[in-house]
Write a protein that holds these residues in place. Structure first.
Motif, PDB file in Angstrom:
ATOM      1  N   ASN A 126       0.852  -1.149   0.000  1.00 57.31           N
ATOM      2  CA  ASN A 126       0.000   0.000   0.000  1.00 57.31           C
ATOM      3  C   ASN A 126       0.899   1.212   0.000  1.00 57.31           C
ATOM      4  O   ASN A 126       1.506   1.545   1.000  1.00 57.31           O
ATOM      5  N   ARG A 127       0.977   1.821  -1.157  1.00 58.45           N
ATOM      6  CA  ARG A 127       2.006   2.855  -1.317  1.00 58.45           C
ATOM      7  C   ARG A 127       1.469   4.268  -1.138  1.00 58.45           C
ATOM      8  O   ARG A 127       2.222   5.224  -1.299  1.00 58.45           O
ATOM      9  N   ALA A 128       0.169   4.420  -0.879  1.00 53.21           N
ATOM     10  CA  ALA A 128      -0.385   5.768  -0.753  1.00 53.21           C
ATOM     11  C   ALA A 128       0.212   6.480   0.454  1.00 53.21           C
ATOM     12  O   ALA A 128       0.276   5.916   1.538  1.00 53.21           O
ATOM     13  N   THR A 129       0.665   7.700   0.242  1.00 58.00           N
ATOM     14  CA  THR A 129       1.254   8.485   1.329  1.00 58.00           C
ATOM     15  C   THR A 129       0.464   9.775   1.523  1.00 58.00           C
ATOM     16  O   THR A 129      -0.256  10.214   0.623  1.00 58.00           O
ATOM     17  N   MET A 183      -6.371   8.478  -1.006  1.00 55.49           N
ATOM     18  CA  MET A 183      -6.257   7.668  -2.217  1.00 55.49           C
ATOM     19  C   MET A 183      -5.140   8.272  -3.026  1.00 55.49           C
ATOM     20  O   MET A 183      -5.078   9.487  -3.166  1.00 55.49           O
ATOM     21  N   GLU A 184      -4.271   7.447  -3.552  1.00 50.61           N
ATOM     22  CA  GLU A 184      -3.202   7.954  -4.416  1.00 50.61           C
ATOM     23  C   GLU A 184      -3.074   7.048  -5.628  1.00 50.61           C
ATOM     24  O   GLU A 184      -3.146   5.822  -5.509  1.00 50.61           O
ATOM     25  N   ASP A 204      -5.361   2.166 -10.737  1.00 51.74           N
ATOM     26  CA  ASP A 204      -4.011   2.291 -10.178  1.00 51.74           C
ATOM     27  C   ASP A 204      -4.025   3.048  -8.857  1.00 51.74           C
ATOM     28  O   ASP A 204      -3.026   3.624  -8.438  1.00 51.74           O
ATOM     29  N   TRP A 205      -5.198   3.052  -8.183  1.00 56.19           N
ATOM     30  CA  TRP A 205      -5.319   3.727  -6.882  1.00 56.19           C
ATOM     31  C   TRP A 205      -4.924   2.793  -5.741  1.00 56.19           C
ATOM     32  O   TRP A 205      -5.294   1.618  -5.735  1.00 56.19           O
ATOM     33  N   HIS A 206      -4.217   3.348  -4.768  1.00 52.18           N
ATOM     34  CA  HIS A 206      -4.008   2.666  -3.477  1.00 52.18           C
ATOM     35  C   HIS A 206      -4.700   3.491  -2.395  1.00 52.18           C
ATOM     36  O   HIS A 206      -4.835   4.713  -2.534  1.00 52.18           O
ATOM     37  N   PHE A 207      -5.113   2.816  -1.335  1.00 55.13           N
ATOM     38  CA  PHE A 207      -5.877   3.460  -0.262  1.00 55.13           C
ATOM     39  C   PHE A 207      -5.123   3.344   1.057  1.00 55.13           C
ATOM     40  O   PHE A 207      -4.590   2.293   1.381  1.00 55.13           O
ATOM     41  N   GLN A 208      -5.126   4.416   1.814  1.00 48.48           N
ATOM     42  CA  GLN A 208      -4.402   4.405   3.082  1.00 48.48           C
ATOM     43  C   GLN A 208      -5.130   5.257   4.121  1.00 48.48           C
ATOM     44  O   GLN A 208      -5.750   6.249   3.791  1.00 48.48           O
ATOM     45  N   GLN A 209      -4.965   4.833   5.367  1.00 39.00           N
ATOM     46  CA  GLN A 209      -5.623   5.513   6.487  1.00 39.00           C
ATOM     47  C   GLN A 209      -4.535   6.171   7.348  1.00 39.00           C
ATOM     48  O   GLN A 209      -3.493   5.544   7.595  1.00 39.00           O
TER      49      GLN A 209
END
Ligand code: HEC
Length: 151
Positions: free
Chosen positions: A24-27, A88-89, A106-111
């Motif tokens: 999960n690469r979203a920053t 979302m990134e 190509d979206w990743h999700f992060q909390q």
């Protein structure tokens, strides 16, 4: 133990390992001060605020695809307090990190917590499974609000 049973166990272990290893690469955006509030979802006690860069909103308004590097931030308020951020990134070919049936473009999700540090209490696969219903709108729920935004 039959071959099938061994194969089944190997498959099970494999899927557990891959499920946990899912990258999960979203920053959190370092330039968050440049983001603008484009939508508020007021639910009384709880509230959500959606933020994007002005250039992201301009692209959405023009009906153009959002490029890799795009981030969207949702501030989640509970009991009238900012509780966490959802991000979302989109990255180049990031969808390849997930099996095709669960990837969300190509979206990743992060909390993140309110200090903008990663906090994983909800798992990204839940974010993805809900957002996958929006595949027609590039997995976004707020696209109408992005298009309607007036600077
Ligand atoms: C049960 C469905 C559901 C789940 C699970 C979910 N979301 Fe969402 N998300 C929404 C909806 C609906 C909106 C639009 C705002 C609203 O109505 O609350 C939204 C909006 C967003 C937005 C604003 C951009 C957009 O339009 O999509 C971001 C960023 C976001 N979510 C990230 C996340 C992250 C990160 C997670 C997991 C930690 C997550 N979401 C889990 C339904 C969901």
């Amino acid at each position: 133990m039959t071959v099938h049973r061994i194969a089944a166990i190997a498959f099970l272990l494999c899927s557990i390992v891959t499920a946990n290893a899912q990258t999960n690469r979203a920053t959190f955006p370092k330039d968050f001060d440049k983001y603008v509030l484009y939508a508020t979802y007021d639910r009384g006690f709880n509230k959500e605020e959606a933020f994007a860069l002005p250039e992201t909103l301009a692209l959405a308004k023009a009906g153009k695809p959002l490029p890799p590097g795009t981030r969207l931030v949702l501030g989640v308020w509970r009991a009238r307090q900012l509780a966490e951020y959802f991000v979302m990134e989109k990255g180049v070919n990031w969808g390849a990190d997930f099996p095709a049936d669960v990837s969300t473009g190509d979206w990743h999700f992060q909390q993140f917590d309110t200090s903008r540090q990663i906090r994983r209490t909800a798992f990204a696969d839940r974010c993805q499974s809900c957002h996958s219903s929006q595949s027609r709108d590039d997995y976004l729920f707020t696209i109408d609000r992005m298009r309607a935004y007036v600077p």
